[in-house]
Every structure is written in C-alpha cells, then in structure tokens.
Design an enzyme around this catalytic site. Structure first.
Site, mmCIF file in Angstrom:
data_model
loop_
_atom_site.group_PDB
_atom_site.id
_atom_site.type_symbol
_atom_site.label_atom_id
_atom_site.label_comp_id
_atom_site.label_asym_id
_atom_site.label_seq_id
_atom_site.Cartn_x
_atom_site.Cartn_y
_atom_site.Cartn_z
ATOM 1 C CG ASP A 10 -55.598 84.942 164.369
ATOM 2 O OD1 ASP A 10 -55.783 84.315 163.994
ATOM 3 O OD2 ASP A 10 -54.537 85.017 165.155
ATOM 4 C CG LEU A 11 -58.255 83.195 170.417
ATOM 5 C CD1 LEU A 11 -58.581 84.031 171.391
ATOM 6 C CD2 LEU A 11 -59.006 82.065 170.815
ATOM 7 C CG ASP A 12 -52.574 81.014 168.322
ATOM 8 O OD1 ASP A 12 -51.784 81.016 170.122
ATOM 9 O OD2 ASP A 12 -52.193 80.095 167.809
ATOM 10 C CB THR A 18 -53.371 79.340 172.754
ATOM 11 O OG1 THR A 18 -53.946 80.015 171.193
ATOM 12 C CG2 THR A 18 -54.878 79.738 173.570
ATOM 13 C CE LYS A 46 -47.005 80.228 166.341
ATOM 14 N NZ LYS A 46 -45.751 81.368 167.045
ATOM 15 C CB SER A 115 -60.169 82.373 166.046
ATOM 16 O OG SER A 115 -59.701 81.388 166.585
ATOM 17 C CB ALA A 116 -58.448 78.333 163.055
ATOM 18 C CE LYS A 146 -57.867 82.730 160.573
ATOM 19 N NZ LYS A 146 -57.814 83.104 161.726
ATOM 20 C CD GLU A 170 -54.230 86.227 161.134
ATOM 21 O OE1 GLU A 170 -53.488 85.405 161.601
ATOM 22 O OE2 GLU A 170 -56.139 85.226 161.392
ATOM 23 C CG ASP A 171 -50.249 85.090 164.674
ATOM 24 O OD1 ASP A 171 -51.589 84.787 164.166
ATOM 25 O OD2 ASP A 171 -49.797 84.128 165.315
HETATM 26 P P1 B16 Z 1 -58.653 74.712 167.385
HETATM 27 P P2 B16 Z 1 -56.061 80.931 165.051
HETATM 28 C C1 B16 Z 1 -55.215 78.730 165.488
HETATM 29 O O1 B16 Z 1 -56.133 79.751 165.952
HETATM 30 C C2 B16 Z 1 -54.056 78.582 165.893
HETATM 31 O O2 B16 Z 1 -53.185 79.619 164.943
HETATM 32 C C3 B16 Z 1 -53.689 76.888 164.676
HETATM 33 O O3 B16 Z 1 -52.639 76.893 165.524
HETATM 34 C C4 B16 Z 1 -55.069 75.529 165.862
HETATM 35 O O4 B16 Z 1 -54.029 75.100 164.886
HETATM 36 C C5 B16 Z 1 -55.886 76.128 165.128
HETATM 37 O O5 B16 Z 1 -56.156 77.789 165.636
HETATM 38 C C6 B16 Z 1 -57.326 75.735 165.778
HETATM 39 O O6 B16 Z 1 -57.561 74.953 166.257
HETATM 40 O O7 B16 Z 1 -57.786 73.410 167.450
HETATM 41 O O8 B16 Z 1 -58.759 74.677 168.584
HETATM 42 O O9 B16 Z 1 -59.697 74.564 166.879
HETATM 43 O O10 B16 Z 1 -55.059 81.822 165.633
HETATM 44 O O11 B16 Z 1 -56.659 81.528 163.682
HETATM 45 O O12 B16 Z 1 -57.046 81.677 166.284
HETATM 46 MG MG MG Z 2 -53.736 83.917 164.923
#
Ligand code: B16
Ligand code: MG
Length: 222
Positions: A10-12, A18, A46, A115-116, A146, A170-171
């Site tokens: 996962d990224l964030d 972030t 998140k 990542s989302a 997810k 994953e967090d």
């Molecule tokens: P964006 P992850 C997610 O990243 C974030 O945790 C979540 O807070 C955010 O809304 C989502 O990405 C979408 O991000 O607006 O940049 O498309 O944890 O799946 O890496």
């Molecule tokens: Mg995350």
C-alpha cells in the site's frame, strides 16, 4: 525457496505518510463548507477512495449537494493535495521501507504497489521509489474500492503470481480485509487494535525480519 514470491505495498501509511496532506486538503474544504472535521474523522478516510472520502466528509454535515457541486469539491480537494505532494522528496519515505524492499528484491520477490490513490505515480517519482516497483496498480486501474480485493488480485495477476504467493503490507482496516479476501498474507502496519484481522502487525517496517516473514504461515481459516 519460500512460498512467497511477491510483495504488494500500500502507499499512504506504509511507504509514505501522505495522510497528513490528505487531511489538510479535506480540512480546507470542510472549513469552507462549515463542516466540523477532526483528525479522528480523517482516520475513516484512510485507504478509501477520493469519492468515498467526500461521501464520508459530507455525511458529517447536514446539507445535500448536487452532483456538479460534489465534482467541483473533488477537483478542488485534489488540487490542494497535489500542491502538497509536489513538494515531496525521498526524505518522506517511512523508516525501513527501502531496506525491506531491497532485501525482498535480493531474495527475488517481485514488488508491486496496490494503492487506492490516483496520485500514486507522482508520489513514487518524487520520492524516487518508482524504480523499485515491477508492477503498479493504483486508483486509476480499479473499479472497486478496498475492502474489495480487486487492487491486490490485479497486482498478483500483473506479477504473474498466484494470490497465495503474495504478501500485502497495509495500514488500513479496509486494506487488510481486501488482502484477506484475496487470500494473501496480510501484514498490518500500525496498531493491532486498529488492524485485528491482520495475520501479523508491525509498528513500522523496521520491525520486520525478512527470513521470519518468508517462513510465516497464514492463520488457519482466514
Ligand atoms: P487520491 P492508499 C489512499 O491511499 C489514501 O489512504 C486515502 O486516504 C485516499 O483517499 C485514497 O488513497 C485516494 O487518494 O485522492 O490521491 O486518489 O492508502 O490506498 O495508498
Ligand atoms: Mg494506506
């Protein structure tokens, strides 16, 4: 040879923090709309998509908005967020990330992003993490959020690996659920109180011993 042949990150919250920039950007919109929005509320955003995040934010207020207005809010929030992430560099990579990825690569595991975020590429490029990845799956490539396992299953498919040969880091609770539904080893990064369904939980990636990880057996019945 280990039964694990691929790692999906996962990224964030796993590679970079972030969440603080997402919070600032959502907070700015919430203030403009007169919606109370705290860091605790931000926890619920998140790991969930941008559209779903806006839904949650607007549910904290008591006004309805048209589809056009909501689209404009999404664009505005993203613009503020992108301005923040443009300033990111490799100093924002979380502890243990590079050493873990490098060791997994040395042991011939493939490395994927799951990542989302639709902004994943720019973050990976700005932090110089991009070249470590064999496969990138982000919010631009999937239709379902997810806890649906789509993002991780697509990662495994692109690495040409069966799901059970993959480890997910994953967090977010939704992300751990997605990894479990995909039949992958789910490593939670954060607190075990927030991630009760993870196969194992570490505070951060410095806590992981790769040799132990690669020998780890998934909990039965999950
Ligand atoms: P964006 P992850 C997610 O990243 C974030 O945790 C979540 O807070 C955010 O809304 C989502 O990405 C979408 O991000 O607006 O940049 O498309 O944890 O799946 O890496
Ligand atoms: Mg995350």
């Amino acid at each position: 040879m280990s039964k694990y042949l691929g790692a999906i990150f996962d990224l964030d919250g796993v590679l970079v923090d972030t969440a603080k920039y997402h919070f600032q950007a959502w907070k700015q919109l919430a203030t403009q709309l007169g919606i109370p929005f705290t860091e605790k509320d931000n926890e619920r955003l998140k790991g969930v998509s941008r559209v779903k995040s806006l839904e949650i934010l607007l549910s904290l207020g008591n006004k309805e908005y048209s589809v056009e207005e909501q689209e404009q809010f999404l664009e505005q929030k993203n613009q503020v967020y992108v301005d923040y992430i443009k300033t990111m560099d490799k100093s924002e990579i979380l502890p243990g990330v590079i050493a873990l990825i490098q060791e997994l690569k040395d042991r011939k595991l493939k490395i994927a992003l799951g990542s989302a975020s639709k902004n994943a590429e720019i973050i990976l490029k700005n932090t110089e993490l991009y070249d470590y990845f064999d496969v990138i799956v982000d919010g631009n490539h999937v239709a379902k959020d997810k806890p649906d396992p789509e993002v991780f299953l697509l990662g495994a498919e692109k690495m040409q690996l069966p799901a059970e040969a993959c480890i997910v880091f994953e967090d977010a609770k939704a992300g751990i659920e997605a990894a479990q539904q995909a039949g992958m080893l789910a490593v939670g990064v954060g607190s075990s109180v927030n991630l009760p369904n993870a196969d194992m939980v570490v505070k951060d990636l410095t806590e992981i011993t790769v040799a132990e990880l690669l020998e780890f057996n998934k909990k039965d019945g999950m």
